[in-house]
Design an enzyme around this catalytic site. Structure first.
Site, mmCIF file in Angstrom:
data_model
loop_
_atom_site.group_PDB
_atom_site.id
_atom_site.type_symbol
_atom_site.label_atom_id
_atom_site.label_comp_id
_atom_site.label_asym_id
_atom_site.label_seq_id
_atom_site.Cartn_x
_atom_site.Cartn_y
_atom_site.Cartn_z
ATOM 1 N N ARG A 7 -4.229 -52.750 -19.414
ATOM 2 C CA ARG A 7 -5.255 -53.821 -19.857
ATOM 3 C C ARG A 7 -6.467 -53.218 -20.484
ATOM 4 O O ARG A 7 -7.125 -53.810 -21.096
ATOM 5 C CB ARG A 7 -5.225 -55.011 -18.963
ATOM 6 N N ALA A 34 -23.468 -57.530 -1.248
ATOM 7 C CA ALA A 34 -22.857 -58.480 -2.248
ATOM 8 C C ALA A 34 -22.759 -57.532 -3.626
ATOM 9 O O ALA A 34 -21.625 -57.526 -3.921
ATOM 10 C CB ALA A 34 -23.659 -59.687 -2.533
ATOM 11 N N ASP A 55 -23.630 -46.944 3.408
ATOM 12 C CA ASP A 55 -24.353 -48.264 3.818
ATOM 13 C C ASP A 55 -24.559 -47.982 5.469
ATOM 14 O O ASP A 55 -23.664 -47.622 6.224
ATOM 15 C CB ASP A 55 -23.413 -49.650 3.779
ATOM 16 N N LYS A 81 -19.937 -51.732 7.381
ATOM 17 C CA LYS A 81 -19.298 -52.054 6.196
ATOM 18 C C LYS A 81 -18.804 -50.906 5.115
ATOM 19 O O LYS A 81 -17.764 -51.324 4.763
ATOM 20 C CB LYS A 81 -20.780 -52.429 5.197
ATOM 21 N N ASP A 125 -30.718 -53.539 -0.785
ATOM 22 C CA ASP A 125 -31.661 -54.872 -0.454
ATOM 23 C C ASP A 125 -33.006 -54.445 0.011
ATOM 24 O O ASP A 125 -33.876 -55.304 0.431
ATOM 25 C CB ASP A 125 -30.921 -55.708 0.831
ATOM 26 N N ASN A 126 -33.649 -53.356 -0.357
ATOM 27 C CA ASN A 126 -34.832 -53.087 -0.089
ATOM 28 C C ASN A 126 -35.365 -52.244 -1.247
ATOM 29 O O ASN A 126 -34.717 -51.542 -1.788
ATOM 30 C CB ASN A 126 -34.956 -52.256 1.170
ATOM 31 N N CYS A 183 -33.724 -61.972 1.006
ATOM 32 C CA CYS A 183 -32.436 -62.901 1.404
ATOM 33 C C CYS A 183 -32.880 -63.907 2.536
ATOM 34 O O CYS A 183 -32.550 -64.991 2.675
ATOM 35 C CB CYS A 183 -31.160 -62.218 1.745
#
Ligand SMILES: [Zn+2]
Length: 336
Positions: A7, A34, A55, A81, A125-126, A183
């Site tokens: 596809r 996320a 991570d 994670k 996240d930083n 967050c």
């Protein structure tokens, strides 16, 4: 294998030739929250040859609302994670070489973590670490895709070394923007990172297959308002990184203790330590408090404090934002 990607190869932008290029590519995903879980799952399913997922954290219940690769079993098993992501994705596509790396990213290891990558994807996240990625990207000529999401909005931009403006052209330093939202303070709804992660994935595919029409703007979205905007960014004449001064990479003093975004916890780094035996540490700490451990982490509770120690010597001290207290506990129980 042809069936698996049929596809995608039917789509003219990829085709058989693009699929071959994806299969011969290596990407490094820095941060697996996320954004990282969306990017990792998409690129592994798309058949990128090698995917390195870096991570430092383990999984918590408040992650499950938006970090799509993880589940309650991972939390019960106390998996980091990077390891949980690697295990889940190997079941999705066994032909992809997936490497989960449990590590903090700092000036001592960033170049090693991105070595051999054709592309770096930002799932962080930083801000500080993004400046490190930017330096490593420009120094080694590896493109990277900035992405961030918070509240109901997010942003992304492609940084192609010595071609597009870089991250320091966009923002001079980690503190100059005055953006203090995390967050923790602002919250986040899942569509914001899902869309930004999907845009990053699309640009990754385009860069890896050598498409000409890659995005050269800063894109900012607000999913709650349904807004999607492009902004032209210019090269900054006095940008140190574009001039070859890699100030973050060349920092000679790494941060020893840092409060973690949204976690009421402090991370303590010991750059002098290479590898510690959790088994031996468990034997040492056992008489002093409550210890349990697996091959990835050791959890130690003593006098209302809880610490999680990793084999690379890094520790997370929970339920505090006091960096000196955290350093003190580390010095007392792990040693510096
Ligand atoms: Zn620049």
């Amino acid at each position: 294998m042809i069936d698996r990607y049929s596809r995608q190869t039917l789509f003219p932008g990829i085709g058989q030739e693009g699929q071959r290029k994806l299969g011969n590519s290596c990407v490094a995903i820095i941060g697996c929250g996320a954004l990282g879980t969306i990017i990792a799952t998409s690129l592994v399913r798309a058949g990128v040859g090698k995917v390195r997922i870096v991570d430092r954290d383990f999984i918590e219940y408040h992650n499950l609302q938006r970090q799509v690769l993880f589940n309650e079993e991972d939390i019960k098993a106390e998996l980091p994670k990077a390891i949980a992501a690697e295990r889940h994705l190997k079941k999705v596509n066994s032909s992809v070489e997936i490497e989960g790396v449990v590590s903090d990213v700092n000036y001592t290891n960033i170049e090693k973590l991105v070595a051999g990558a054709d592309l770096i994807l930002d799932g962080l996240d930083n801000m500080e670490t993004r400046f490190l990625i930017n330096d490593a990207s420009l120094k080694h000529g590896i493109p990277w895709i900035y992405g961030g999401a918070i509240s109901s909005y997010g942003m992304t931009m492609n940084i192609i070394p010595h071609e597009t403006p870089c991250f320091r052209c966009l923002q001079a330093s980690p503190i100059s923007s005055g953006i203090a939202l995390t967050c923790d303070t602002a919250g986040v709804i899942s569509p914001a990172p899902f869309i930004i992660g999907s845009l990053q994935t699309t640009e990754a595919m385009k860069i890896l297959v050598g498409a000409e029409e890659i995005n050269r703007d800063l894109i900012i979205i607000d999913v709650w308002r349904g807004e999607f905007n492009h902004f032209k960014i210019s090269h900054r004449a006095d940008c140190p990184a574009c001039r070859g001064e890699y100030q973050f990479l060349e920092a000679r003093s790494g941060t020893r203790a840092t409060s973690l975004c949204g976690q009421n916890a402090v991370q303590v780094l010991n750059p002098e330590t290479n590898e510690i035996s959790l088994e031996r540490l468990a034997a040492h700490l056992g008489p002093l408090g409550e210890v349990n451990y697996n091959e990835f982490m050791l959890r130690f509770r003593v006098n209302n404090h809880e610490m999680v120690i990793f084999p690379d010597g890094r520790a997370i001290v929970k339920d505090t934002n006091d960096e000196s207290l955290a350093r003190g506990l580390y010095a007392k129980y792990i040693g510096m």
